[in-house]
Design a protein around this motif. Structure first.
Motif, PDB file in Angstrom:
ATOM      1  N   ALA A  64       0.193  -1.135   0.469  1.00  0.00           N
ATOM      2  CA  ALA A  64       0.003  -0.133  -0.192  1.00  0.00           C
ATOM      3  C   ALA A  64       0.425   1.105  -0.016  1.00  0.00           C
ATOM      4  N   THR A  65       1.466   1.461  -0.919  1.00  0.00           N
ATOM      5  CA  THR A  65       2.819   2.883  -1.174  1.00  0.00           C
ATOM      6  C   THR A  65       1.640   3.889  -0.784  1.00  0.00           C
ATOM      7  N   GLU A  66       0.254   3.864  -1.957  1.00  0.00           N
ATOM      8  CA  GLU A  66      -0.502   5.265  -1.756  1.00  0.00           C
ATOM      9  C   GLU A  66      -1.099   5.720  -0.518  1.00  0.00           C
ATOM     10  N   GLN A  67      -0.684   4.901   0.285  1.00  0.00           N
ATOM     11  CA  GLN A  67      -1.542   5.072   2.258  1.00  0.00           C
ATOM     12  C   GLN A  67       0.173   6.258   2.501  1.00  0.00           C
ATOM     13  N   ALA A  68       0.067   7.434   2.406  1.00  0.00           N
ATOM     14  CA  ALA A  68       1.162   8.329   2.585  1.00  0.00           C
ATOM     15  C   ALA A  68      -0.032   9.132   4.115  1.00  0.00           C
ATOM     16  N   GLU A  69      -0.565   8.709   3.875  1.00  0.00           N
ATOM     17  CA  GLU A  69      -1.154  10.176   5.259  1.00  0.00           C
ATOM     18  C   GLU A  69      -1.672   8.644   6.272  1.00  0.00           C
ATOM     19  N   PRO A  70      -1.625   8.565   7.573  1.00  0.00           N
ATOM     20  CA  PRO A  70      -1.635   8.674   8.441  1.00  0.00           C
ATOM     21  C   PRO A  70      -2.589   7.899   8.633  1.00  0.00           C
ATOM     22  N   ILE A  71      -3.716   7.170   9.426  1.00  0.00           N
ATOM     23  CA  ILE A  71      -4.897   7.353   9.197  1.00  0.00           C
ATOM     24  C   ILE A  71      -5.092   8.877  10.866  1.00  0.00           C
ATOM     25  N   ALA A  72      -4.561   8.262  11.885  1.00  0.00           N
ATOM     26  CA  ALA A  72      -4.490   9.136  13.072  1.00  0.00           C
ATOM     27  C   ALA A  72      -4.916  10.750  12.049  1.00  0.00           C
ATOM     28  N   GLY A 152      -0.174  -2.526  -9.308  1.00  0.00           N
ATOM     29  CA  GLY A 152      -1.203  -1.631  -8.995  1.00  0.00           C
ATOM     30  C   GLY A 152      -2.240  -1.951  -8.158  1.00  0.00           C
ATOM     31  N   HIS A 153      -3.467  -1.228  -8.852  1.00  0.00           N
ATOM     32  CA  HIS A 153      -4.312  -2.102  -8.176  1.00  0.00           C
ATOM     33  C   HIS A 153      -5.672  -0.906  -7.890  1.00  0.00           C
ATOM     34  N   VAL A 154      -7.548  -1.588  -8.010  1.00  0.00           N
ATOM     35  CA  VAL A 154      -8.345  -1.006  -8.220  1.00  0.00           C
ATOM     36  C   VAL A 154      -8.507  -0.475  -7.147  1.00  0.00           C
ATOM     37  N   VAL A 155      -9.865   0.973  -6.940  1.00  0.00           N
ATOM     38  CA  VAL A 155     -11.084   1.067  -6.486  1.00  0.00           C
ATOM     39  C   VAL A 155     -12.029   1.155  -7.281  1.00  0.00           C
ATOM     40  N   LEU A 156     -13.109   1.149  -6.522  1.00  0.00           N
ATOM     41  CA  LEU A 156     -14.720   0.857  -7.128  1.00  0.00           C
ATOM     42  C   LEU A 156     -15.030   1.387  -6.008  1.00  0.00           C
ATOM     43  N   GLY A 202     -14.497   4.637 -10.976  1.00  0.00           N
ATOM     44  CA  GLY A 202     -13.398   3.584 -10.344  1.00  0.00           C
ATOM     45  C   GLY A 202     -12.329   4.532 -10.605  1.00  0.00           C
ATOM     46  N   ILE A 203     -10.593   4.085 -10.347  1.00  0.00           N
ATOM     47  CA  ILE A 203      -9.641   4.584 -10.498  1.00  0.00           C
ATOM     48  C   ILE A 203      -8.710   3.256 -10.780  1.00  0.00           C
ATOM     49  N   ARG A 204      -7.539   3.075 -11.058  1.00  0.00           N
ATOM     50  CA  ARG A 204      -6.559   2.449 -11.639  1.00  0.00           C
ATOM     51  C   ARG A 204      -5.359   2.949 -11.107  1.00  0.00           C
ATOM     52  N   PHE A 205      -4.773   2.706 -10.408  1.00  0.00           N
ATOM     53  CA  PHE A 205      -2.951   2.974  -9.342  1.00  0.00           C
ATOM     54  C   PHE A 205      -2.114   1.918 -10.002  1.00  0.00           C
ATOM     55  N   GLU A 206      -1.331   2.971 -10.318  1.00  0.00           N
ATOM     56  CA  GLU A 206      -0.225   2.500 -10.494  1.00  0.00           C
ATOM     57  C   GLU A 206       1.160   2.794  -9.080  1.00  0.00           C
ATOM     58  N   GLY A 207       2.376   1.690  -8.943  1.00  0.00           N
ATOM     59  CA  GLY A 207       3.447   1.744  -8.133  1.00  0.00           C
ATOM     60  C   GLY A 207       2.845   1.471  -6.309  1.00  0.00           C
ATOM     61  N   SER A 208       2.120   1.076  -7.090  1.00  0.00           N
ATOM     62  CA  SER A 208       1.449  -0.151  -5.496  1.00  0.00           C
ATOM     63  C   SER A 208       1.239  -1.215  -5.929  1.00  0.00           C
ATOM     64  N   GLY A 209       1.673  -2.747  -5.257  1.00  0.00           N
ATOM     65  CA  GLY A 209       1.825  -3.669  -6.239  1.00  0.00           C
ATOM     66  C   GLY A 209       0.698  -4.418  -5.367  1.00  0.00           C
ATOM     67  N   PRO A 301      -5.513  -6.978  -6.943  1.00  0.00           N
ATOM     68  CA  PRO A 301      -6.948  -6.242  -6.439  1.00  0.00           C
ATOM     69  C   PRO A 301      -7.888  -5.240  -6.364  1.00  0.00           C
ATOM     70  N   VAL A 302      -8.491  -5.376  -5.753  1.00  0.00           N
ATOM     71  CA  VAL A 302      -9.863  -4.392  -5.948  1.00  0.00           C
ATOM     72  C   VAL A 302     -10.132  -3.598  -4.684  1.00  0.00           C
ATOM     73  N   VAL A 303     -10.394  -2.729  -4.394  1.00  0.00           N
ATOM     74  CA  VAL A 303     -11.085  -2.276  -3.177  1.00  0.00           C
ATOM     75  C   VAL A 303     -12.038  -1.779  -3.743  1.00  0.00           C
ATOM     76  N   PHE A 304     -13.241  -2.194  -2.803  1.00  0.00           N
ATOM     77  CA  PHE A 304     -14.903  -1.795  -2.736  1.00  0.00           C
ATOM     78  C   PHE A 304     -15.074  -0.078  -2.000  1.00  0.00           C
ATOM     79  N   GLU A 305     -14.380   0.825  -2.378  1.00  0.00           N
ATOM     80  CA  GLU A 305     -14.594   1.579  -1.221  1.00  0.00           C
ATOM     81  C   GLU A 305     -15.842   2.292  -0.246  1.00  0.00           C
ATOM     82  N   ASP A 306     -16.848   1.587  -1.149  1.00  0.00           N
ATOM     83  CA  ASP A 306     -18.047   2.025  -0.461  1.00  0.00           C
ATOM     84  C   ASP A 306     -18.769   1.102   1.067  1.00  0.00           C
ATOM     85  N   ARG A 307     -17.561   0.191   0.385  1.00  0.00           N
ATOM     86  CA  ARG A 307     -17.557  -0.852   1.603  1.00  0.00           C
ATOM     87  C   ARG A 307     -16.790  -1.231   2.588  1.00  0.00           C
ATOM     88  N   SER A 308     -15.974  -0.539   2.095  1.00  0.00           N
ATOM     89  CA  SER A 308     -14.019  -0.603   3.133  1.00  0.00           C
ATOM     90  C   SER A 308     -13.896  -1.969   3.101  1.00  0.00           C
TER      91      SER A 308
END
Length: 425
Positions: A64-72, A152-156, A202-209, A301-308
């Motif tokens: 998850a290289t895209e998660q550069a912002e801490p959840i807190a 990469g991965h996909v977010v829908l 949806g979006i497609r990420f590059e640089g993750s894996g 990997p595909v993230v169904f963001e509405d469903r976490s």
């Protein structure tokens, strides 16, 4: 601090200044042991269980290289109520566990204050910038580069409103070294043929894996460690001293360096040194089919963001993972969490049936959502690396490199001060 007894039995000579014991065999501990071994250290790795059951091996397998912002974060505080489990979200705060999660939540709120959050953000982004290159070095050293799929991965999103909000949120976010683009109409249509629910955007990420097969990763890493002369012990560590550990069967092992990588259990092992580690078991759940599943093996990997929820195709099957449950690590799993996953699976029409195997594991999480990496003050030979929350798999190889460099007295890739446990008072 209570010192361990002298003259311990030891798996290696305690007088050897290049000997190390790594306490904890999750992905962080295993990669740290391998990183030390590659630099000439004689390493003993102590694991609590023979089979890999830690959260490291039961997660979504996502780098998850895209998660550069801490959840807190201030944003998390503003939207705190929306994702609660009883409202249909993935955040579970069981009433019976209030004595566990309430003190942690109060610390989290302090960590989410703007100034402190920004410092944590800069530290995490700097660490994540090294994550993918470190993974590439790690799988190459294992002789198994195919274990890493940097595709990469996909977010829908399932409604126009959530698609608009989700896209705006990602456009405003710091995604580190990862980049994304909107899915084309052809790509959206392809996903519409695969799932039952609507796909509004949806979006497609590059640089993750992702990791192609977590089980094979664990087996390959263990086999390489042992083949290269490492000693693997299945036992529970009861206490850690300066250069010594005591096992639950009262055996005592000695080495020049002890590295605590025991996840949630690390806090208790470090407490005698006067260090505070306000850690919590952030429990996640998954359901997984076997390898014969109607889902293309090359889909990211595909993230169904509405469903976490994130769905990942591994060599061993299709896995759906979700839930953030703050509780004691030893508390019984809650079947309602698997039932929620089954509800999402059915709504999406995913090929994960009633025979899917359930799993629950505890992510070791600190209130500011930064890992703890550093040396124990006042000791010659005790250090630690744990508390990687959702990013344990992502940050494992770079953590191993940082620890091995730190113990060798090298200048390491990132400033280490933000990750020291002294930040908690």
């Amino acid at each position: 601090m209570t010192r361990l007894m002298p003259k311990p039995e030891n798996s290696m000579s305690s007088s050897d200044h290049r000997s190390a014991i790594v306490v904890g065999g999750g992905v962080v501990g295993t990669t740290t042991a391998l990183a030390l071994q590659r630099k000439g250290w004689m390493v003993t790795l102590i694991e609590a269980e023979d089979s890999p059951r830690a959260a490291s091996w039961g997660n979504a397998g996502h780098i998850a290289t895209e998660q550069a912002e801490p959840i807190a974060s201030p944003a998390m505080v503003r939207g705190f109520a929306k994702p609660l489990f009883f409202r249909g979200g993935a955040l579970a705060l069981p009433p019976r566990e209030i004595a566990t999660w309430l003190p942690f939540s109060l610390r989290l709120l302090k960590a989410a204050r703007p100034a402190r959050y920004e410092r944590a953000h800069q530290a995490l982004a700097g660490l994540l910038a090294h994550a993918m290159p470190a993974w590439e070095r790690h799988v190459a050293a294992l002789g198994a580069p195919e274990l890493l799929r940097p595709d990469g991965h996909v977010v829908l999103w399932e409604s126009p409103d959530s698609a608009a909000r989700g896209l705006a949120n990602w456009q405003a976010a710091d995604t580190g070294t990862a980049r994304f683009r909107p899915l084309t109409e052809a790509e959206l249509q392809d996903w519409r043929t695969r799932i039952r629910s609507p796909v509004a955007g949806g979006i497609r990420f590059e640089g993750s894996g992702q990791i192609a097969d977590p089980t094979r990763l664990a087996e390959t890493a263990t086999a390489r460690f042992v083949a290269d002369g490492g000693i693997r012990i299945i036992a529970r560590v009861e206490a850690v001293g300066d250069g010594e550990v005591r096992l639950s069967d009262n055996r005592r092992l000695a080495a020049a360096q002890i590295v605590v990588t025991a996840g949630v259990a690390s806090a208790a092992l470090l407490r005698p040194f006067g260090l505070k580690a306000p850690i919590i078991a952030e429990r996640g759940y998954h359901l997984q089919t076997g390898p014969e599943v109607d889902w293309p093996a090359d889909l990211p990997p595909v993230v169904f963001e509405d469903r976490s929820m994130i769905v990942t195709r591994f060599a061993g099957g299709l896995r759906a993972a979700s839930i953030v449950e703050f509780a004691r690590a030893e508390a019984k799993p809650d079947p309602a969490k698997w039932n929620r996953l089954r509800h999402h699976i059915a709504a999406l029409g995913l090929p994960i049936g009633e025979d899917a195997k359930p799993w629950m594991g505890a992510r070791p999480t600190l209130p500011d959502y930064l890992p703890a990496i550093g040396r124990v003050p006042g000791t010659r030979g005790v250090s630690y690396a744990f508390g990687h929350n959702h990013l344990g798999l992502t940050l494992a190889p770079i953590t191993g490199e940082l620890v091995s460099g730190m113990l060798d007295g090298e200048t390491v890739a990132v400033p280490m001060e933000p990750f020291a446990l002294e930040r908690f008072v």
